[in-house]
Structures are given as structure tokens and as C-alpha cells.
Design a protein around this motif. Structure first.
Motif, PDB file in Angstrom:
ATOM      1  N   GLY A 143      36.894  55.806  43.386  1.00  0.00           N
ATOM      2  CA  GLY A 143      37.355  56.427  42.145  1.00  0.00           C
ATOM      3  C   GLY A 143      37.566  55.390  41.059  1.00  0.00           C
ATOM      4  O   GLY A 143      37.188  54.219  41.209  1.00  0.00           O
ATOM      5  N   PRO A 144      38.176  55.802  39.964  1.00  0.00           N
ATOM      6  CA  PRO A 144      38.449  54.862  38.871  1.00  0.00           C
ATOM      7  C   PRO A 144      39.242  53.650  39.357  1.00  0.00           C
ATOM      8  O   PRO A 144      40.075  53.761  40.261  1.00  0.00           O
ATOM      9  CB  PRO A 144      39.268  55.703  37.897  1.00  0.00           C
ATOM     10  CG  PRO A 144      38.859  57.110  38.179  1.00  0.00           C
ATOM     11  CD  PRO A 144      38.618  57.155  39.665  1.00  0.00           C
ATOM     12  N   ALA A 145      38.967  52.509  38.760  1.00  0.00           N
ATOM     13  CA  ALA A 145      39.686  51.281  39.123  1.00  0.00           C
ATOM     14  C   ALA A 145      41.127  51.378  38.634  1.00  0.00           C
ATOM     15  O   ALA A 145      41.400  51.903  37.552  1.00  0.00           O
ATOM     16  CB  ALA A 145      39.006  50.066  38.509  1.00  0.00           C
ATOM     17  N   SER A 146      42.021  50.860  39.428  1.00  0.00           N
ATOM     18  CA  SER A 146      43.428  50.835  39.038  1.00  0.00           C
ATOM     19  C   SER A 146      43.664  49.693  38.048  1.00  0.00           C
ATOM     20  O   SER A 146      42.868  48.747  37.968  1.00  0.00           O
ATOM     21  CB  SER A 146      44.320  50.640  40.266  1.00  0.00           C
ATOM     22  OG  SER A 146      44.141  49.336  40.797  1.00  0.00           O
ATOM     23  N   GLU A 147      44.755  49.770  37.340  1.00  0.00           N
ATOM     24  CA  GLU A 147      45.119  48.695  36.416  1.00  0.00           C
ATOM     25  C   GLU A 147      45.285  47.388  37.180  1.00  0.00           C
ATOM     26  O   GLU A 147      44.894  46.321  36.703  1.00  0.00           O
ATOM     27  CB  GLU A 147      46.414  49.062  35.661  1.00  0.00           C
ATOM     28  CG  GLU A 147      46.739  48.137  34.525  1.00  0.00           C
ATOM     29  CD  GLU A 147      45.726  48.172  33.363  1.00  0.00           C
ATOM     30  OE1 GLU A 147      45.626  47.150  32.659  1.00  0.00           O
ATOM     31  OE2 GLU A 147      45.055  49.200  33.163  1.00  0.00           O
ATOM     32  N   ALA A 148      45.822  47.460  38.404  1.00  0.00           N
ATOM     33  CA  ALA A 148      45.998  46.257  39.233  1.00  0.00           C
ATOM     34  C   ALA A 148      44.653  45.620  39.585  1.00  0.00           C
ATOM     35  O   ALA A 148      44.512  44.394  39.539  1.00  0.00           O
ATOM     36  CB  ALA A 148      46.773  46.609  40.503  1.00  0.00           C
ATOM     37  N   GLU A 149      43.640  46.436  39.923  1.00  0.00           N
ATOM     38  CA  GLU A 149      42.318  45.902  40.245  1.00  0.00           C
ATOM     39  C   GLU A 149      41.691  45.236  39.022  1.00  0.00           C
ATOM     40  O   GLU A 149      41.092  44.166  39.132  1.00  0.00           O
ATOM     41  CB  GLU A 149      41.393  47.019  40.735  1.00  0.00           C
ATOM     42  CG  GLU A 149      41.719  47.546  42.107  1.00  0.00           C
ATOM     43  CD  GLU A 149      40.868  48.743  42.487  1.00  0.00           C
ATOM     44  OE1 GLU A 149      40.346  48.738  43.613  1.00  0.00           O
ATOM     45  OE2 GLU A 149      40.731  49.677  41.671  1.00  0.00           O
ATOM     46  N   ILE A 150      41.836  45.867  37.874  1.00  0.00           N
ATOM     47  CA  ILE A 150      41.287  45.294  36.636  1.00  0.00           C
ATOM     48  C   ILE A 150      42.011  44.003  36.297  1.00  0.00           C
ATOM     49  O   ILE A 150      41.380  43.000  35.949  1.00  0.00           O
ATOM     50  CB  ILE A 150      41.357  46.318  35.484  1.00  0.00           C
ATOM     51  CG1 ILE A 150      40.435  47.511  35.797  1.00  0.00           C
ATOM     52  CG2 ILE A 150      40.963  45.667  34.157  1.00  0.00           C
ATOM     53  CD1 ILE A 150      40.598  48.693  34.857  1.00  0.00           C
ATOM     54  N   ASN A 151      43.338  43.995  36.429  1.00  0.00           N
ATOM     55  CA  ASN A 151      44.124  42.784  36.148  1.00  0.00           C
ATOM     56  C   ASN A 151      43.737  41.642  37.079  1.00  0.00           C
ATOM     57  O   ASN A 151      43.689  40.486  36.663  1.00  0.00           O
ATOM     58  CB  ASN A 151      45.621  43.078  36.262  1.00  0.00           C
ATOM     59  CG  ASN A 151      46.129  43.940  35.130  1.00  0.00           C
ATOM     60  OD1 ASN A 151      45.499  44.065  34.078  1.00  0.00           O
ATOM     61  ND2 ASN A 151      47.264  44.578  35.353  1.00  0.00           N
ATOM     62  N   GLU A 152      43.444  41.967  38.330  1.00  0.00           N
ATOM     63  CA  GLU A 152      43.039  40.941  39.302  1.00  0.00           C
ATOM     64  C   GLU A 152      41.695  40.324  38.904  1.00  0.00           C
ATOM     65  O   GLU A 152      41.504  39.112  38.978  1.00  0.00           O
ATOM     66  CB  GLU A 152      42.941  41.556  40.699  1.00  0.00           C
ATOM     67  CG  GLU A 152      42.730  40.543  41.794  1.00  0.00           C
ATOM     68  CD  GLU A 152      42.716  41.195  43.166  1.00  0.00           C
ATOM     69  OE1 GLU A 152      41.779  40.891  43.925  1.00  0.00           O
ATOM     70  OE2 GLU A 152      43.617  41.992  43.463  1.00  0.00           O
ATOM     71  N   LEU A 153      40.771  41.156  38.458  1.00  0.00           N
ATOM     72  CA  LEU A 153      39.479  40.649  37.988  1.00  0.00           C
ATOM     73  C   LEU A 153      39.680  39.769  36.756  1.00  0.00           C
ATOM     74  O   LEU A 153      39.073  38.705  36.624  1.00  0.00           O
ATOM     75  CB  LEU A 153      38.549  41.825  37.682  1.00  0.00           C
ATOM     76  CG  LEU A 153      37.091  41.512  37.392  1.00  0.00           C
ATOM     77  CD1 LEU A 153      36.411  40.828  38.570  1.00  0.00           C
ATOM     78  CD2 LEU A 153      36.342  42.796  37.029  1.00  0.00           C
ATOM     79  N   GLU A 154      40.552  40.206  35.858  1.00  0.00           N
ATOM     80  CA  GLU A 154      40.832  39.422  34.652  1.00  0.00           C
ATOM     81  C   GLU A 154      41.533  38.109  34.966  1.00  0.00           C
ATOM     82  O   GLU A 154      41.341  37.120  34.254  1.00  0.00           O
ATOM     83  CB  GLU A 154      41.671  40.248  33.670  1.00  0.00           C
ATOM     84  CG  GLU A 154      40.883  41.363  33.035  1.00  0.00           C
ATOM     85  CD  GLU A 154      41.675  42.182  32.039  1.00  0.00           C
ATOM     86  OE1 GLU A 154      41.061  42.659  31.072  1.00  0.00           O
ATOM     87  OE2 GLU A 154      42.905  42.349  32.216  1.00  0.00           O
ATOM     88  N   ALA A 155      42.304  38.075  36.028  1.00  0.00           N
ATOM     89  CA  ALA A 155      42.956  36.816  36.423  1.00  0.00           C
ATOM     90  C   ALA A 155      41.911  35.767  36.793  1.00  0.00           C
ATOM     91  O   ALA A 155      42.107  34.574  36.566  1.00  0.00           O
ATOM     92  CB  ALA A 155      43.906  37.059  37.597  1.00  0.00           C
ATOM     93  N   ASP A 156      40.777  36.220  37.321  1.00  0.00           N
ATOM     94  CA  ASP A 156      39.702  35.305  37.701  1.00  0.00           C
ATOM     95  C   ASP A 156      38.776  34.946  36.540  1.00  0.00           C
ATOM     96  O   ASP A 156      38.196  33.868  36.518  1.00  0.00           O
ATOM     97  CB  ASP A 156      38.855  35.915  38.818  1.00  0.00           C
ATOM     98  CG  ASP A 156      39.610  36.054  40.123  1.00  0.00           C
ATOM     99  OD1 ASP A 156      40.600  35.327  40.324  1.00  0.00           O
ATOM    100  OD2 ASP A 156      39.204  36.901  40.953  1.00  0.00           O
ATOM    101  N   PHE A 157      38.590  35.875  35.569  1.00  0.00           N
ATOM    102  CA  PHE A 157      37.567  35.685  34.539  1.00  0.00           C
ATOM    103  C   PHE A 157      38.055  35.744  33.105  1.00  0.00           C
ATOM    104  O   PHE A 157      37.282  35.507  32.186  1.00  0.00           O
ATOM    105  CB  PHE A 157      36.447  36.729  34.717  1.00  0.00           C
ATOM    106  CG  PHE A 157      35.660  36.516  35.968  1.00  0.00           C
ATOM    107  CD1 PHE A 157      34.632  35.590  36.000  1.00  0.00           C
ATOM    108  CD2 PHE A 157      35.957  37.217  37.116  1.00  0.00           C
ATOM    109  CE1 PHE A 157      33.908  35.377  37.154  1.00  0.00           C
ATOM    110  CE2 PHE A 157      35.235  37.011  38.283  1.00  0.00           C
ATOM    111  CZ  PHE A 157      34.218  36.086  38.302  1.00  0.00           C
ATOM    112  N   GLY A 158      39.297  36.079  32.886  1.00  0.00           N
ATOM    113  CA  GLY A 158      39.789  36.244  31.523  1.00  0.00           C
ATOM    114  C   GLY A 158      39.734  37.703  31.103  1.00  0.00           C
ATOM    115  O   GLY A 158      39.213  38.557  31.824  1.00  0.00           O
TER     116      GLY A 158
END
Length: 177
Positions: free
Chosen positions: A39-54
Motif C-alpha cells: 500500500g501507500p508508503a508510510s511517513e516513517a518509510e519516506i523519512n527513512e529514505l530521506e535520511a539516506d538521500f536527503g
């Protein structure tokens, strides 16, 4: 507007294909069923990706939080006069052993794709759609990464096989035919 199908197949879809004589190994069937439930990505999943890439661009954040990967109904784009078929956009993450996720692609293509890029989709021919975030190394926007001309020894610092597609994710979606 581009519409998206699930990354996997439902029980009913698998049944229909099996009735047509298309067999599936148990492991593939399990993966397809699991992928259909992403399903849709959670805010936590998106934040985790952003922690790695900005910070991710807003249009792509919105895509992840509402759709999070899938097969577009318009799946071609034109590059240098040639039509290229897009197979799917990847989800951020998913159940174990799902290959159509950003996380699985980062592991599978470690030291092959530029370290400052995110694999967000794939083509029918096995190439990747990469997103460069924040202008790292002078790159920003959406690029096609061609696996058949990757450097053998340069690893993730080789950029000779990437070609710019668009400035942003919305423009890529708008360019699909």
C-alpha cells in the motif's frame, strides 16, 4: 493522468493466468501475491529514505504516500527518438523477498549505480530509472541508467551510462505515452 496497477497479482488474476496454462512456481506466486498488497508508503518509510538521500521532491513524496509503486497504464517514453518501455515504478519497501522495491534494488545494485541516486523504476530491458536528489555531484532530476554499458571497474562513481530524462518526477509521468 497516469493510472497504476499493483506491482503484483491478486489470487483472481493468478487463477486466470493459470487457467490459460501459464504456470507459476510457488515462490513467484507468493512474491506476486505479497507485492499486490503493498500500500501507500508510510511517513516513517519516506523519512527513512530521506535520511539516506536527503529531502525528496514533493511530487515524488506524494507519489510514494498515495501510490507507492506500480505499473503505469502509459508505460513508454521517448529518448533520442527511440521508445523505451517502462515496466514499473518501485515501492519504497515491502514484504521480505519482494524485488520491486527501492530497498531491494539498492542492495542488488550496490556498487553498480551512482551512490547518490535512488532507483525508482525499471524498464522492460532491465535498465533502471534513477532519481538524483539535491544536486549531489552536479546531478539532479530523473535519469535512465543503462546496464549494458556500465563500467566494470568504476562502480558507483561511473556516470557514463546515465542519460537525463526529465527535471522531475511529474515531468516523467507527463512524458509517458
Amino acid at each position: 493522468m497516469v493510472n497504476f496497477k499493483s506491482l503484483g497479482l491478486s489470487e483472481a488474476e493468478l487463477s486466470k493466468f493459470e487457467k490459460l496454462g501459464i504456470p507459476y512456481k510457488k515462490s513467484l506466486k507468493k512474491e506476486l501475491l505479497a507485492a499486490s498488497k503493498i500500500g501507500p508508503a508510510s511517513e516513517a518509510e519516506i523519512n527513512e529514505l530521506e535520511a539516506d538521500f536527503g529531502r525528496l521532491p514533493e511530487d515524488y513524496r506524494e507519489f510514494l504516500s498515495t501510490i507507492n509503486g506500480g505499473v503505469p497504464d502509459r508505460n513508454g517514453f521517448v529518448l533520442n527518438g527511440k521508445k523505451i518501455s517502462l515496466s514499473e515504478f518501485f515501492a519504497v519497501d515491502g514484504p521480505k523477498n519482494i524485488s520491486q522495491t527501492i530497498r531491494s534494488k539498492l542492495v542488488g545494485y550496490e556498487n553498480r549505480i551512482p551512490s547518490n541516486s535512488i532507483p525508482i523504476g525499471g524498464t522492460v530491458g532491465g535498465d533502471l530509472i534513477l532519481m538524483f536528489v539535491g544536486g549531489h555531484g552536479g546531478f539532479s532530476g530523473i535519469y535512465l541508467w543503462r546496464h549494458e554499458i556500465e563500467a566494470e571497474n568504476a562502480g558507483n562513481e561511473f556516470y557514463g551510462n546515465v542519460e537525463k530524462l526529465t527535471e522531475d518526477f511529474s515531468s516523467l509521468l507527463a512524458s509517458l505515452v
